[in-house]
Scaffold this motif. Structure first.
Motif, PDB file in Angstrom:
ATOM      1  N   VAL A 678      11.509  -3.382   7.490  1.00 44.18           N
ATOM      2  CA  VAL A 678      10.498  -2.636   8.244  1.00 44.18           C
ATOM      3  C   VAL A 678       9.426  -2.102   7.305  1.00 44.18           C
ATOM      4  O   VAL A 678       8.217  -2.204   7.582  1.00 44.18           O
ATOM      5  CB  VAL A 678      11.146  -1.484   9.033  1.00 44.18           C
ATOM      6  CG1 VAL A 678      10.078  -0.670   9.777  1.00 44.18           C
ATOM      7  CG2 VAL A 678      12.179  -2.013  10.026  1.00 44.18           C
ATOM      8  N   LEU A 679       9.838  -1.534   6.178  1.00 51.36           N
ATOM      9  CA  LEU A 679       8.876  -0.973   5.226  1.00 51.36           C
ATOM     10  C   LEU A 679       8.024  -2.076   4.589  1.00 51.36           C
ATOM     11  O   LEU A 679       6.811  -1.913   4.417  1.00 51.36           O
ATOM     12  CB  LEU A 679       9.617  -0.181   4.153  1.00 51.36           C
ATOM     13  CG  LEU A 679      10.407   1.038   4.662  1.00 51.36           C
ATOM     14  CD1 LEU A 679      11.143   1.714   3.522  1.00 51.36           C
ATOM     15  CD2 LEU A 679       9.480   2.029   5.365  1.00 51.36           C
ATOM     16  N   GLU A 680       8.656  -3.195   4.269  1.00 50.96           N
ATOM     17  CA  GLU A 680       7.900  -4.303   3.693  1.00 50.96           C
ATOM     18  C   GLU A 680       6.895  -4.847   4.703  1.00 50.96           C
ATOM     19  O   GLU A 680       5.739  -5.155   4.355  1.00 50.96           O
ATOM     20  CB  GLU A 680       8.845  -5.409   3.233  1.00 50.96           C
ATOM     21  CG  GLU A 680       8.150  -6.581   2.578  1.00 50.96           C
ATOM     22  CD  GLU A 680       9.123  -7.637   2.090  1.00 50.96           C
ATOM     23  OE1 GLU A 680       8.791  -8.368   1.136  1.00 50.96           O
ATOM     24  OE2 GLU A 680      10.231  -7.739   2.664  1.00 50.96           O
ATOM     25  N   ILE A 742       5.730   4.010  -2.795  1.00 53.50           N
ATOM     26  CA  ILE A 742       5.796   3.555  -1.403  1.00 53.50           C
ATOM     27  C   ILE A 742       5.416   2.087  -1.291  1.00 53.50           C
ATOM     28  O   ILE A 742       6.034   1.316  -0.533  1.00 53.50           O
ATOM     29  CB  ILE A 742       4.874   4.433  -0.528  1.00 53.50           C
ATOM     30  CG1 ILE A 742       5.495   5.824  -0.359  1.00 53.50           C
ATOM     31  CG2 ILE A 742       4.629   3.785   0.830  1.00 53.50           C
ATOM     32  CD1 ILE A 742       4.628   6.790   0.398  1.00 53.50           C
ATOM     33  N   LEU A 743       4.428   1.656  -2.072  1.00 48.61           N
ATOM     34  CA  LEU A 743       3.922   0.293  -1.966  1.00 48.61           C
ATOM     35  C   LEU A 743       4.776  -0.733  -2.724  1.00 48.61           C
ATOM     36  O   LEU A 743       4.496  -1.926  -2.670  1.00 48.61           O
ATOM     37  CB  LEU A 743       2.482   0.230  -2.496  1.00 48.61           C
ATOM     38  CG  LEU A 743       1.446   0.992  -1.665  1.00 48.61           C
ATOM     39  CD1 LEU A 743       0.109   1.059  -2.407  1.00 48.61           C
ATOM     40  CD2 LEU A 743       1.280   0.365  -0.290  1.00 48.61           C
ATOM     41  N   SER A 744       5.810  -0.277  -3.408  1.00 50.47           N
ATOM     42  CA  SER A 744       6.623  -1.200  -4.210  1.00 50.47           C
ATOM     43  C   SER A 744       7.776  -1.817  -3.430  1.00 50.47           C
ATOM     44  O   SER A 744       8.514  -2.647  -3.975  1.00 50.47           O
ATOM     45  CB  SER A 744       7.185  -0.460  -5.432  1.00 50.47           C
ATOM     46  OG  SER A 744       8.081   0.569  -5.019  1.00 50.47           O
ATOM     47  N   VAL A 745       7.932  -1.462  -2.174  1.00 53.07           N
ATOM     48  CA  VAL A 745       9.082  -1.952  -1.414  1.00 53.07           C
ATOM     49  C   VAL A 745       8.912  -3.423  -1.054  1.00 53.07           C
ATOM     50  O   VAL A 745       7.813  -3.887  -0.736  1.00 53.07           O
ATOM     51  CB  VAL A 745       9.278  -1.112  -0.134  1.00 53.07           C
ATOM     52  CG1 VAL A 745       8.109  -1.305   0.824  1.00 53.07           C
ATOM     53  CG2 VAL A 745      10.585  -1.477   0.566  1.00 53.07           C
ATOM     54  N   GLY A 746      10.000  -4.181  -1.147  1.00 56.00           N
ATOM     55  CA  GLY A 746       9.994  -5.575  -0.716  1.00 56.00           C
ATOM     56  C   GLY A 746       9.549  -6.546  -1.793  1.00 56.00           C
ATOM     57  O   GLY A 746       8.929  -6.172  -2.791  1.00 56.00           O
ATOM     58  N   GLU A 747       9.869  -7.828  -1.568  1.00 62.53           N
ATOM     59  CA  GLU A 747       9.581  -8.874  -2.549  1.00 62.53           C
ATOM     60  C   GLU A 747       8.293  -9.638  -2.261  1.00 62.53           C
ATOM     61  O   GLU A 747       7.862 -10.452  -3.077  1.00 62.53           O
ATOM     62  CB  GLU A 747      10.757  -9.863  -2.617  1.00 62.53           C
ATOM     63  CG  GLU A 747      12.055  -9.231  -3.091  1.00 62.53           C
ATOM     64  CD  GLU A 747      13.174 -10.253  -3.270  1.00 62.53           C
ATOM     65  OE1 GLU A 747      12.905 -11.472  -3.154  1.00 62.53           O
ATOM     66  OE2 GLU A 747      14.319  -9.832  -3.508  1.00 62.53           O
TER      67      GLU A 747
END
Length: 779
Positions: A678-680, A742-747
């Motif tokens: 969801v965050l990504e 916050i912006l570092s989530v996900g690949e």
């Protein structure tokens, strides 16, 4: 908070209870409203089934006083233990022991007995039984075992409301209840509803714009046709069938190792997309290995379809007794067939005669015999030596996948192996198992379906699974079409016309609209068991198109929306919550089929619940495109199902399920606020919007709202979101919040956006939109 009564309070409380009890017995009985004509099926049998059949029903081993109340002949006969008395005397309640005992206050005489813990009949139930006896105590065959018939369309107070035949039956019941249907849903709400129902995906901005611009009379029907042709339709329809078929990617039990049943799942999606008629859809899955060549489909494909029965759990633990587990697997097939296809709780008769339905233990093992003649084994080696498919196995070569089975999404050139069905050369004898124990055979029986449902003509049907499939799909079978129509109705309205969709027996719920259920079942069969046609009928109806707006008066009169005076409103199933997030953000990879994938998951779950052996002893997350596949492709390990999906009430797939039970828990909110997917998705959608220089801040928020909520925001909503965006951006600028964190989530790769604070703020807005109840609600 409960108050504890003491002294005079206790005395007063007891006095009130006693007075109420006396009023119930003496006065209220006369004031109770009962139907003008009492039906055994719809009014009396539910009472007897709840209160009487446990001791006076089909189960001979538990029958008391030799009295059987589920059959007219036995109920009218003289009582064996009370000379000169009769349980039922048609026309004379005062002479009927049943009536005398249910109205008695003597614990030694009254029925049900206090020690049964079944509870006394209330005044309305007593009144119904009395009037039924007065009207002749007429028995009827159980409604679900009667062949359905098409009733004429009823008259409506407002026939102009009806769009098709469904609406006549719904409208007539609304008239009867003094209710009026809601107005039609707004175009945006209706489009979201039908897109999610037919594809499991939200409508694209392009589809929204085209539909809103099309003012023609057929605009909605054109959208329905477009969605039915979408490849995503087969994926959406398949999810329910995967629940029925208990599909998973591992074997279950302690050594929960990998298996490769996913080519069968790909076939199911293909079958729905090509609109294989339901009778063929069932026949291939039940007996594809017994079907001859012909009809334009390969025997290999039909053999693959029989993987339906092989999705149950398997043990890979040394030291087990193979025959015990082989019997267990056969019991599972019997339950899946009876519950998923016939809608009956036949497994109750594994150990004794059914207590409520006319299914004896012998009937059960005669049905079991159809599945007892395969070459399947109970044990083929432990987790270190076994293979990802169990005997009998269908081997699919690379060439077959490219020609005969092109619907299989095969990525490499190695052979695929799928567990399927195959008959033995010699017939395995089947015995009634004493108390259902695998090593306690008693009397030998031969294969035959349930006689209470429909006779089995051995000159017409062979005594094998193909014969069972032919019997099952016969136009004279009273259950098959009804059960499927009901399950499909449940998919669109949240519950079936028969609420207990897995139990059409004596203890199941009565249909809310019996004439509609039968009309749809017959119409379905008359039109070649055409599933897409049936789906289109439902979604084109005025009943389906209603607004979900809740009127307080209607809510009070019909809190469960049984009579459908408003449109459906309920949360999306687990897989489609994920799909909505991925699709609206642009992350979704629309590839159909192929091996299941392992997206983000909390660390340590598999490791803490595994034996430490086999390929699945540790969770190895996938990367790149595999992170963004639809929810139905998420790898399902039976001992540890995907946590985010289980929290949203997905089936754990360890047994046949025809209905998911919805819950509302704080964990669901925690998933939507914290799940990396969801965050990504929030970050990626914010990136996309931030790179569109032509859009103002307000336009970016408006477009995010439309993509996620599937409608245009109101001015008030837009103002609130703009204010929140500005507030968050300022907090990021002041370093009170960490934008980079916050912006570092996900690949998924980050985009080059100059204003990282604005990007983080917009991401927060998008996350808020995903956490709106309306977003993941079909309304």
């Amino acid at each position: 908070m409960k108050r504890k009564l003491t002294g005079w309070g206790t005395f007063l409380g007891l006095a009130i209870v006693i007075a109420a009890s006396c009023f119930q017995k003496k006065g209220a009985l006369q004031k109770t409203k009962v139907p003008e004509t009492v039906s055994y099926n719809f009014h009396v049998r539910p009472i007897l089934s709840d209160k009487c059949f446990a001791c006076h029903g089909p189960d001979a081993n538990k029958r008391e006083a030799g009295l059987r109340l589920d059959e007219a002949t036995a109920a009218y006969a003289p009582l064996k233990e009370t000379k000169g008395a009769f349980a039922l005397v048609p026309g004379k309640p005062e002479a009927s022991e049943v009536y005398k005992r249910i109205t008695s206050t003597d614990p030694a005489y009254q029925m049900p007995t206090p020690e049964s813990h079944l509870g006394l009949l209330n005044e309305q139930e007593v009144a119904v039984v009395k009037k039924w006896i007065e009207q002749g105590a007429k028995y009827e065959k159980h409604w679900a075992f009667e062949v359905p018939k098409k009733a004429p369309l009823p008259e409506l107070s407002n026939p102009a409301w009806a769009k098709n035949e469904i609406d006549y039956f719904i409208g007539a019941k609304l008239d009867e209840q003094g209710l009026e249907p809601n107005e039609e849903a707004s175009r945006e709400h209706l489009l979201k509803r039908v897109a999610l129902d037919l594809t499991g995906l939200p409508p694209s901005l392009d589809l929204m714009d085209r539909f809103l611009a099309d003012q023609s009379e057929k605009a909605y029907e054109k959208v329905v046709d477009e969605l039915l042709k979408s490849p995503a339709y087969g994926e959406k329809m398949a999810v329910h069938w995967l629940d029925v078929a208990r599909y998973a990617d591992s074997y279950g039990y302690q050594d929960d190792n990998i298996r490769t049943q996913w080519p069968w799942r790909d076939w199911v999606i293909h079958a729905f997309n090509r609109n294989l008629p339901y009778d063929q859809f069932l026949t291939w899955q039940m007996a594809g290995d017994l079907l001859p060549e012909g009809d334009g489909s390969s025997r290999t494909e039909k053999m693959l379809a029989t993987g339906f029965f092989r999705n149950h759990k398997y043990t890979e633990e040394g030291g087990v007794i193979p025959e015990e587990y082989r019997v267990e697997y056969t019991l599972d097939k019997t339950k899946t067939y009876s519950k998923g296809i016939l809608g009956l709780t036949v497994e109750c008769a594994q150990c004794h005669d059914h207590k409520y339905d006319p299914v004896s233990q012998e009937d059960y093992y005669r049905l079991y015999a159809f599945f007892n003649n395969t070459t399947e084994k109970g044990y083929e080696g432990d987790v270190g030596t076994s293979k990802p498919a169990k005997t009998p196995v269908l081997k699919i070569s690379d060439e077959e996948a490219k020609t005969l089975l092109r619907f299989i999404n095969k990525k490499d050139t190695s052979d695929l192996f799928v567990s399927v069905m195959e008959e033995r050369d010699t017939l395995r004898k089947t015995y009634i198992l004493d108390r259902g124990v695998y090593d306690a055979p008693s009397r030998e029986v031969s294969a035959a379906p349930l006689p209470a449902v429909m006779p089995f003509d051995t000159t017409k049907y062979p005594r094998n699974r193909l014969g069972l499939a032919t019997w099952t799909t016969s136009r004279e079978n009273p259950l098959t079409a009804r059960v499927f129509v009901n399950q499909l109705w449940q998919e669109f309205f949240g519950k079936g016309l028969v609420k207990s969709s897995g139990d059409f027996g004596m203890q199941g719920d009565l249909p809310s609209h019996p004439e509609l259920l039968d009309w749809l079942a017959v119409d379905f069969m008359e039109h070649g068991w055409d599933m897409k046609r049936l789906v289109k009928q439902v979604v084109l109806s005025a009943t389906y198109r209603q607004s979900a707006r809740i009127d307080p008066g209607k809510l009070a009169a019909d809190p469960e929306n049984t009579y459908l005076a408003r449109g459906p409103r309920y949360r999306l199933p687990a897989e489609f919550v994920r799909d909505l997030v991925l699709s609206s953000s642009g992350l979704l990879v629309p590839t159909i089929g192929g091996p299941s994938v392992k997206p983000y998951q909390p660390k340590g779950l598999w490791e803490s619940a595994t034996s430490g052996r086999g390929e699945l002893k540790a969770y190895k997350q996938d990367h790149q495109e595999s992170l963004y596949r639809r929810g139905m492709y998420t790898f399902i390990k039976l001992t540890v199902p995907p946590p985010s999906m289980i929290i949203f009430d997905a089936s754990n797939r360890d047994q046949c399920e025809v209905k998911r039970l919805p819950t509302n828990t704080p964990l669901q909110a925690l998933v939507m606020m914290n799940d990396p997917t969801v965050l990504e998705a929030s970050r990626v959608l914010a990136q996309q919007l931030m790179t569109e220089a032509s859009l103002s801040e307000q336009d970016k928020i408006r477009q995010a709202f439309r993509r996620i909520v599937c409608r245009s925001p109101t001015e008030r909503e837009l103002t609130i979101l703009e204010d929140y965006f500005k507030e968050q951006r300022e907090l990021f600028r002041q370093k009170k919040l960490n934008a980079q964190q916050i912006l570092s989530v996900g690949e998924y790769p980050s985009a080059q956006v100059p204003d990282q604070n604005a990007l983080a703020a917009l991401m927060q807005v998008v996350t808020t939109l995903y956490n709106m109840e309306e977003t993941i609600t079909k309304s």
